[in-house]
Design an enzyme around this catalytic site. Structure first.
Site, mmCIF file in Angstrom:
data_model
loop_
_atom_site.group_PDB
_atom_site.id
_atom_site.type_symbol
_atom_site.label_atom_id
_atom_site.label_comp_id
_atom_site.label_asym_id
_atom_site.label_seq_id
_atom_site.Cartn_x
_atom_site.Cartn_y
_atom_site.Cartn_z
ATOM 1 N N HIS A 55 0.948 -1.179 0.073
ATOM 2 C CA HIS A 55 0.142 0.067 -0.059
ATOM 3 C C HIS A 55 0.717 1.381 -0.004
ATOM 4 O O HIS A 55 1.901 1.108 0.438
ATOM 5 C CB HIS A 55 -0.750 0.052 1.088
ATOM 6 N N GLU A 57 1.197 3.958 1.873
ATOM 7 C CA GLU A 57 1.686 4.190 3.095
ATOM 8 C C GLU A 57 2.896 3.269 3.569
ATOM 9 O O GLU A 57 3.739 3.887 4.122
ATOM 10 C CB GLU A 57 0.709 4.027 4.475
ATOM 11 N N CYS A 85 -6.003 1.856 5.791
ATOM 12 C CA CYS A 85 -6.724 0.704 6.410
ATOM 13 C C CYS A 85 -6.061 0.269 7.845
ATOM 14 O O CYS A 85 -5.154 0.918 8.293
ATOM 15 C CB CYS A 85 -6.343 -0.418 5.507
ATOM 16 N N CYS A 88 -2.114 -0.358 7.457
ATOM 17 C CA CYS A 88 -1.498 0.925 7.449
ATOM 18 C C CYS A 88 -1.487 1.762 8.679
ATOM 19 O O CYS A 88 -0.538 2.371 9.108
ATOM 20 C CB CYS A 88 -1.815 1.696 6.235
#
Length: 161
Positions: A55, A57, A85, A88
Site C-alpha cells: 500500500h 503508506e 486501512c 497501514c
C-alpha cells in the site's frame, strides 16, 4: 489545523497517486515528511509487486525508515490521499509517526474515522494525531475516475488529465 505546508505535501501525495494510476494501480499516494524534508514516498504497488502489503503508506514508511536508518520515525508526518486501512494504521503506530494527514475518507476499509477509530484505541502505547479533508475532492475525483474507467464509463470530471 490545516497549514499551507499540509496543502503543499498533499499536492505531492496526489502526484504520487497519479503514478499509481499510470501503472494501473488504485491511485493512492503517500509521503513521510519530517522537519520539512521528505524521508520517503510511495504509491500503491500491490499489483506490480505482487505484494498485498505494498500500500502507498507502507511503501512510503519503508523508504522513510531506510532513509532515516531507523524503523521509528518520531516527529514525522504522513500525508496520504485516502484514509488508511487497518494494516497501514497499525504501521503508523509502530513507526511512532507523530501525525497523519489524509485527504478523503474510505467508507469501506478506512479505520481512522470511518470504521472503528483504530488510532484512538487506549491499548496502544503511542498516539498518532490525525487530520482529514485536505484536498479531499481532488483525491476522491482521482479514485472515481479510476474506477469509472475500469468499468468503461466516461469521466464526469471536466478538465482532468
Amino acid at each position: 489545523m490545516e497549514s499551507q505546508d499540509d496543502r503543499k505535501w498533499m499536492r505531492r501525495a496526489l502526484e504520487l497517486a497519479d503514478c499509481a494510476a499510470a501503472q494501473g494501480e488504485v491511485p493512492i499516494g503517500a509521503l513521510v515528511v519530517r522537519d520539512d524534508q521528505v524521508l520517503g514516498e510511495g504509491w500503491n504497488q500491490v499489483i506490480g509487486r505482487a505484494d498485498p502489503s505494498a500500500h502507498a503508506e507502507i511503501v512510503a514508511l519503508r523508504a522513510a525508515a531506510a532513509s532515516a536508518g531507523n524503523y521509528r520515525l518520531p516527529g514525522a508526518v504522513v500525508y496520504v490521499t485516502l484514509e488508511p486501512c487497518t494494516m497501514c494504521a497499525g504501521a503508523l503506530v509502530h513507526a511512532r509517526v507523530a501525525r497523519l494527514v489524509f485527504a478523503a475518507r474510505e467508507p469501506k476499509a478506512g479505520v481512522v474515522c470511518s470504521n472503528g477509530a483504530l488510532l484512538e484505541q487506549a491499548h496502544f502505547n503511542h498516539r498518532v494525531q490525525w487530520e482529514e479533508g485536505i484536498l479531499a475532492a481532488e483525491s476522491a475525483a482521482r479514485l472515481q475516475d479510476f474506477f469509472r474507467a475500469r468499468r468503461g464509463k466516461p469521466s464526469t470530471v471536466q478538465g482532468r488529465d
